[in-house]
Motif scaffolding. Structure first.
Motif, short mmCIF file in Angstrom:
data_model
loop_
_atom_site.label_atom_id
_atom_site.label_comp_id
_atom_site.label_asym_id
_atom_site.label_seq_id
_atom_site.Cartn_x
_atom_site.Cartn_y
_atom_site.Cartn_z
N CYS A 34 0.59 -1.33 -0.22
CA CYS A 34 0.05 0.09 0.36
C CYS A 34 0.76 0.93 -0.27
O CYS A 34 2.05 1.50 0.83
CB CYS A 34 -0.83 -0.05 1.18
SG CYS A 34 -1.85 1.56 0.98
N GLU A 35 0.98 2.11 -1.14
CA GLU A 35 1.80 3.61 -1.26
C GLU A 35 1.20 4.03 -0.19
O GLU A 35 2.53 4.62 0.39
CB GLU A 35 1.04 4.27 -1.97
CG GLU A 35 1.57 3.14 -3.71
CD GLU A 35 1.44 4.21 -4.92
OE1 GLU A 35 0.89 5.12 -4.92
OE2 GLU A 35 1.61 3.07 -5.91
N LYS A 36 0.10 3.80 0.84
CA LYS A 36 -0.30 5.17 1.85
C LYS A 36 -0.37 4.14 2.54
O LYS A 36 -1.67 4.41 4.00
CB LYS A 36 -1.12 5.80 1.33
CG LYS A 36 -0.99 6.58 1.00
CD LYS A 36 -2.26 7.82 -0.11
CE LYS A 36 -1.82 8.82 -0.99
NZ LYS A 36 -3.12 9.41 -1.37
N VAL A 37 0.22 3.07 3.32
CA VAL A 37 0.82 2.40 4.63
C VAL A 37 0.68 3.50 6.09
O VAL A 37 -0.43 3.00 6.37
CB VAL A 37 1.21 1.68 4.46
CG1 VAL A 37 2.78 2.02 4.79
CG2 VAL A 37 0.67 0.69 5.52
N GLY A 38 1.25 4.47 5.28
CA GLY A 38 1.19 5.66 6.70
C GLY A 38 -0.22 6.08 7.24
O GLY A 38 0.35 6.54 8.50
N GLU A 39 -1.26 5.87 6.58
CA GLU A 39 -2.13 6.41 6.42
C GLU A 39 -3.36 5.41 6.46
O GLU A 39 -4.77 6.93 6.58
CB GLU A 39 -2.40 7.51 5.02
CG GLU A 39 -1.66 9.03 4.84
CD GLU A 39 -1.40 9.65 3.56
OE1 GLU A 39 -2.52 9.21 2.50
OE2 GLU A 39 -0.50 9.59 3.60
N CYS A 40 -3.78 4.70 6.92
CA CYS A 40 -4.11 3.96 7.14
C CYS A 40 -4.74 4.14 8.34
O CYS A 40 -3.99 3.28 9.50
CB CYS A 40 -3.56 2.17 6.16
SG CYS A 40 -4.83 0.79 6.26
#
Length: 74
Positions: A34-40
């Motif tokens: 996931c490219e935005k794992v830090g926002e999930c």
């Protein structure tokens, strides 16, 4: 305050299960594509869980009896 014997085995079993499930979750978390794992939101909650379980594991180790020394002599 020592843990009563009747709760010790159950606590150890629950700790083992919690650590195993957390370990499995950490593999899934660390291999997310996931490219935005830090926002999930799920990934963020998993990270919070890992921090709490780490503290709990460190605390439990303080109360665990030391491992037995090997009985063989070199």
């Amino acid at each position: 305050m020592p843990i009563p014997d009747e709760y010790r085995d159950e606590l150890a079993s629950l700790m083992q299960e919690l650590l195993l499930k957390t370990h499995e979750l950490s593999f899934e978390y660390s291999t997310l594509d996931c490219e935005k794992v830090g926002e999930c939101p799920l990934a963020l909650k998993a990270k919070e869980l890992f921090k709490v379980v780490k503290k709990l594991n460190e605390l439990v180790r303080q109360f665990a009896p030391p491992p037995p020394k090997p009985s063989y002599i070199r």
